[in-house]
Design an enzyme around this catalytic site. Structure first.
Site, PDB file in Angstrom:
ATOM      1  NE  ARG A  22      -2.370  -0.964   3.778  1.00  0.00           N
ATOM      2  CZ  ARG A  22      -3.122  -0.575   4.786  1.00  0.00           C
ATOM      3  NH1 ARG A  22      -4.328  -0.097   4.568  1.00  0.00           N
ATOM      4  NH2 ARG A  22      -2.668  -0.648   6.013  1.00  0.00           N
ATOM      5  CB  CYS A  42      -4.416  33.721  23.065  1.00  0.00           C
ATOM      6  SG  CYS A  42      -2.976  32.733  23.475  1.00  0.00           S
ATOM      7  CB  CYS A  45      -1.493  36.565  23.904  1.00  0.00           C
ATOM      8  SG  CYS A  45      -1.222  36.001  22.200  1.00  0.00           S
ATOM      9  CG  ASN A  87      -1.935  22.221  32.862  1.00  0.00           C
ATOM     10  OD1 ASN A  87      -3.114  22.528  33.047  1.00  0.00           O
ATOM     11  ND2 ASN A  87      -1.506  21.678  31.735  1.00  0.00           N
ATOM     12  CG  HIS A 179       1.532  25.376  24.750  1.00  0.00           C
ATOM     13  ND1 HIS A 179       0.655  25.486  23.690  1.00  0.00           N
ATOM     14  CD2 HIS A 179       1.113  24.306  25.461  1.00  0.00           C
ATOM     15  CE1 HIS A 179      -0.256  24.530  23.778  1.00  0.00           C
ATOM     16  NE2 HIS A 179       0.006  23.783  24.842  1.00  0.00           N
ATOM     17  CG  HIS A 252      26.927   8.097  26.463  1.00  0.00           C
ATOM     18  ND1 HIS A 252      26.041   7.145  26.035  1.00  0.00           N
ATOM     19  CD2 HIS A 252      26.931   8.047  27.814  1.00  0.00           C
ATOM     20  CE1 HIS A 252      25.537   6.522  27.088  1.00  0.00           C
ATOM     21  NE2 HIS A 252      26.058   7.049  28.181  1.00  0.00           N
ATOM     22  CG  HIS A 304      22.890   8.213  23.866  1.00  0.00           C
ATOM     23  ND1 HIS A 304      24.200   7.962  23.522  1.00  0.00           N
ATOM     24  CD2 HIS A 304      22.535   9.328  23.191  1.00  0.00           C
ATOM     25  CE1 HIS A 304      24.620   8.882  22.667  1.00  0.00           C
ATOM     26  NE2 HIS A 304      23.629   9.724  22.452  1.00  0.00           N
ATOM     27  CG  PHE A 319      -3.997  -4.231  13.586  1.00  0.00           C
ATOM     28  CD1 PHE A 319      -4.189  -5.544  14.021  1.00  0.00           C
ATOM     29  CD2 PHE A 319      -2.715  -3.826  13.230  1.00  0.00           C
ATOM     30  CE1 PHE A 319      -3.113  -6.434  14.096  1.00  0.00           C
ATOM     31  CE2 PHE A 319      -1.644  -4.707  13.298  1.00  0.00           C
ATOM     32  CZ  PHE A 319      -1.841  -6.009  13.733  1.00  0.00           C
TER      33      PHE A 319
HETATM   34 ZN   LIG Z   1      -1.385  33.695  22.124  1.00  0.00          ZN
HETATM   35 ZN   LIG Z   2      25.478   6.513  24.151  1.00  0.00          ZN
END
Ligand SMILES: [Zn+2]
Ligand SMILES: [Zn+2]
Ligand SMILES: [Zn+2]
Length: 356
Positions: A22, A42, A45, A87, A179, A252, A304, A319
């Site tokens: 597909r 908003c 803002c 929040n 955000h 790392h 890592h 599925f």
């Molecule tokens: Zn805004």
């Molecule tokens: Zn690593």
């Protein structure tokens, strides 16, 4: 008859069918934008700070320099560049007393959702999303991720910090102002826990980091999207989403707390370049991205950190929900080639302008 491929994630016991029969081109997913007129105010803002809780972290413009601060005594500061607020409807809330903090889990299958849930307002400009952001602004955002990660991960009841971003209503962004979010949890959630366990097992067997190995392999593979001094971007071998890509630091480290100034700037540029390519390729699709990190010192050698980007181009149906096995109709090799093409064309742009 050619069979579809079954591919397993590098670490997780997660399988995906790469449905070549597909098989579609990534650009088939480009959708016509439906403008969502939003006339409501908003709350993120500039000027509307009073609609949100006091900021726990502010980056302020101060005589040409950037200064760190927070809101005090119910007042709301206005000249901010980045603003981090709790929040209003947190999924995880701070402990009310020290007893709660000591015993979060009440039984093996019951506990309190103790932690933190914060919103990072990325810019005073409503539409300054990472694909379009000015690099200094995006660098500030990454600095804010790191500052908050440092503070939240030091709390005794915090076992994990998820840093993530939803872009577009279809990806779960209920506010359109640029955000990100951060959720600190009292246990390590399933996917990072499985990655941690698998990378520890690899380290115990081979005495090396599995992700450092993956970087070596993928920088030479057809799945490579971008390779610069500090970061590598590739479409993972068993991508579950069309155009999915991961960003890995070459140095790392188990989390981004040890990034240098140059590496933070490089991350901003790498993130912007790849998200911009995605935006240009398929007409600004919704996406989610999230960091995978560890804050457990034991993981220093074997884990890592990285950032995974999931474009929302196909809708998962029964599925996937039913089994946890996925069907991806775009080969990661094709996704990478298309993203690479766009990035290389961009890189060549200034030169071609000079030649003209
Ligand atoms: Zn805004
Ligand atoms: Zn690593
Ligand atoms: Zn991961």
């Amino acid at each position: 008859m050619v069979y579809n491929e079954l591919r397993k994630d590098y670490l997780l016991n997660r399988w995906v069918v790469i449905a070549i029969e597909r098989s579609r081109r990534p650009t088939d997913f480009a959708k016509q934008k439906t403008e969502q007129a939003n006339s409501s105010v908003c709350p993120l803002c500039v000027g509307n700070e009073h609609l949100t809780p006091p900021a726990v972290l502010l980056y302020l413009k101060q005589n040409g320099a950037t200064e760190k601060s927070r809101d005090h005594d119910g007042a709301r500061t206005k000249n901010w560049l980045v603003r981090v607020i709790p929040n209003l409807y947190p999924a995880f809330a701070p402990p009310k007393n020290s007893a709660d903090q000591e015993q979060v889990m009440k039984s093996e299958s019951y506990g309190y959702a103790i932690g933190h849930h914060e919103v990072l307002v990325e810019s005073p400009n409503h539409d300054e999303d990472p694909a379009d952001a000015e690099l200094p602004q995006l660098t500030l955002l990454i600095n804010a991720y790191i500052d908050r990660l440092r503070e939240l991960s030091a709390k005794p009841y915090v076992q994990y910090v998820s840093i993530f971003r939803n872009y577009g209503r279809d990806a779960g962004a209920s506010l359109s102002h640029a955000h990100s979010q951060m959720i600190a949890t009292p246990s390590v959630p399933r996917i990072p826990a499985e990655e941690l366990a698998a990378s520890k097992k690899f380290y115990d067997q081979h005495q090396k980091c599995v992700f450092c190995d993956i970087i070596k392999k993928e920088t030479k593979s057809p799945r490579l999207v971008l390779d610069n001094q500090h970061f590598v971007v590739f479409a993972p071998y068993a991508s579950v989403h069309p155009l999915e890509f991961w960003i890995l630091p070459k140095k790392h480290a188990m989390n981004p707390l040890s990034l240098s100034k140059a590496e933070i700037e490089a991350l901003a540029e790498t993130l912007k370049t790849s998200l911009r390519a995605l935006k240009d390729l398929v007409n600004d699709p919704p996406y989610n991205y999230g960091f995978h990190i560890s804050i457990n010192r034991d993981a220093e050698n074997y884990y890592h950190w990285h950032l995974e980007v999931y474009p929302r181009l196909s809708i998962w149906a029964g599925f996937e929900k039913n089994t946890g096995m996925y069907i991806n109709t775009v080969k990661p090799e094709t996704s990478a080639a298309e993203l690479r093409k766009i990035i290389q064309a961009k890189l060549a742009e200034p030169l071609s302008r000079i030649l003209v």
